[in-house]
Design a protein around this motif. Structure first.
Motif, PDB file in Angstrom:
ATOM      1  N   CYS A  93      67.870  18.866  44.379  1.00 47.59           N
ATOM      2  CA  CYS A  93      66.430  18.983  44.150  1.00 47.59           C
ATOM      3  C   CYS A  93      65.864  17.641  43.662  1.00 47.59           C
ATOM      4  CB  CYS A  93      66.176  20.076  43.123  1.00 47.59           C
ATOM      5  SG  CYS A  93      64.443  20.208  42.673  1.00 47.59           S
ATOM      6  N   ILE A 136      63.196  17.223  42.128  1.00 44.88           N
ATOM      7  CA  ILE A 136      62.432  17.414  40.882  1.00 44.88           C
ATOM      8  C   ILE A 136      63.381  17.486  39.687  1.00 44.88           C
ATOM      9  CG2 ILE A 136      60.807  18.920  39.647  1.00 44.88           C
ATOM     10  CD1 ILE A 136      59.909  19.910  42.479  1.00 44.88           C
ATOM     11  N   CYS A 137      64.446  18.299  39.803  1.00 43.94           N
ATOM     12  CA  CYS A 137      65.311  18.511  38.630  1.00 43.94           C
ATOM     13  C   CYS A 137      66.750  18.062  38.871  1.00 43.94           C
ATOM     14  CB  CYS A 137      65.275  19.977  38.216  1.00 43.94           C
ATOM     15  SG  CYS A 137      66.040  21.073  39.428  1.00 43.94           S
ATOM     16  N   CYS A 163      66.193  25.409  44.738  1.00 44.93           N
ATOM     17  CA  CYS A 163      67.151  24.889  43.762  1.00 44.93           C
ATOM     18  C   CYS A 163      67.403  25.933  42.692  1.00 44.93           C
ATOM     19  CB  CYS A 163      66.656  23.578  43.166  1.00 44.93           C
ATOM     20  SG  CYS A 163      65.553  23.815  41.771  1.00 44.93           S
ATOM     21  N   LYS A 167      66.640  25.934  39.724  1.00 42.25           N
ATOM     22  CA  LYS A 167      65.472  26.183  38.858  1.00 42.25           C
ATOM     23  C   LYS A 167      64.291  26.730  39.653  1.00 42.25           C
ATOM     24  CE  LYS A 167      66.215  23.323  34.857  1.00 42.25           C
ATOM     25  NZ  LYS A 167      65.705  22.242  34.008  1.00 42.25           N
ATOM     26  N   HIS A 190      62.757  25.615  42.284  1.00 38.55           N
ATOM     27  CA  HIS A 190      61.848  24.745  43.037  1.00 38.55           C
ATOM     28  C   HIS A 190      62.116  25.005  44.517  1.00 38.55           C
ATOM     29  CE1 HIS A 190      62.247  22.215  39.224  1.00 38.55           C
ATOM     30  NE2 HIS A 190      61.001  22.662  39.241  1.00 38.55           N
TER      31      HIS A 190
END
Ligand SMILES: [Zn+2]
Length: 275
Positions: A16, A18-19, A32, A34, A36
């Motif tokens: 991901c 983002i994370c 993902c 989390k 996303h």
């Protein structure tokens, strides 16, 4: 394989943006840990960009012109040199084309290897043109400063006539991985530069700094000049004028291209191994 399911094969390579967590394939999208979520377009690409602002000059017309121009074989000798360098590397299981544009090099390589090919560009307009190609390349809209690929997964990176991000390249390459980088040669498009010489500031192009910067990050294993001068006319010349960043800031109507009969396409093809 359809244009969505092909991404199932590469889900284990991705992370991901983002994370940084793992990604799984779920309900026709990539998700993902989390949650996303990155949708897979039915057109055959995934958008990993958090925001997308169009880049000046790099619009649909630019990439369509480039797509047509590349079909005219003017860049085949560059592509042949890139493909031959890639196929010469073993193992070749995962290839990443960074800044793939409308996908010319990735799609051609795909026809000659079973390796998984991830190809991305920050311009979604480029990726939309690329994804029309039936080759099972995994097309991604992505930022080169935050590539959605796990550490150490890639055998070979292509970086052809486009900026690099060596920090990210070194991160995603495995221990023996290579980068194939192409930079414009001294005579690249010299006929066009000559025609526009009164309007172009950097008339003398030098890639010394680029070569030095590359050698700072990678052990250079080979450096080969691929150069060809070919006849050009009509629509192909018009497409070239539309597609070259050389003329982005130039008033194209003030450039007299009527005397151009041939064009030189020249690239220095560098192969560097991870240090
Ligand atoms: Zn995430």
């Amino acid at each position: 394989m359809n244009k969505v399911d092909k991404f199932y094969e590469v889900k284990n390579l991705l992370q991901c943006p983002i994370c940084g967590k793992k990604i799984r394939f779920h309900a026709g999208g990539l998700v993902c840990k989390k949650e996303h979520r990155f949708d897979i377009s039915a057109k055959g690409y995934v958008n990993f960009l958090q925001s997308s602002k169009p880049l000046k000059g790099y619009d649909r017309d630019f990439f369509e012109s480039r797509h047509r121009f590349f079909r005219g074989c003017y860049y085949d000798h560059i592509s042949d040199a890139v493909i031959s360098a890639a196929l010469g590397h073993s193992p070749l299981e995962v290839v990443m084309d960074a800044g793939c544009g409308e996908g010319f090099y990735a799609a051609r390589l795909c026809g000659q290897t079973d390796a998984q090919i991830l190809a991305f560009d920050i311009a979604t307009e480029a990726i939309k043109v690329a994804a029309r190609n039936p080759a099972p390349v995994k097309w991604l809209a992505s930022d080169i400063t935050n590539i959605p690929v796990k550490d150490g997964m890639v055998d070979c990176i292509l970086d052809v006539f486009t900026p690099a991000n060596y920090g990210e390249f070194i991160r995603v390459l495995n221990e023996d991985g290579i980068v194939i980088k192409v930079v414009p040669g001294e005579h690249h498009l010299q006929e066009l530069r000559e025609a526009a010489k009164n309007q172009i500031r950097n008339r003398e192009y030098s890639n010394d700094d680029v070569l030095e910067y590359f050698a700072d990050h990678f052990e250079v294993v080979s450096s080969e000049l691929a150069s060809k001068t070919m006849l050009i006319e009509g629509d192909a010349l018009a497409d070239l004028i539309r597609m070259t960043p050389l003329l982005f800031d130039v008033d194209k109507t003030a450039v007299d291209t009527s005397r151009i009969r041939e064009i030189t396409v020249e690239g220095q093809v560098l192969v560097g191994r991870k240090k």
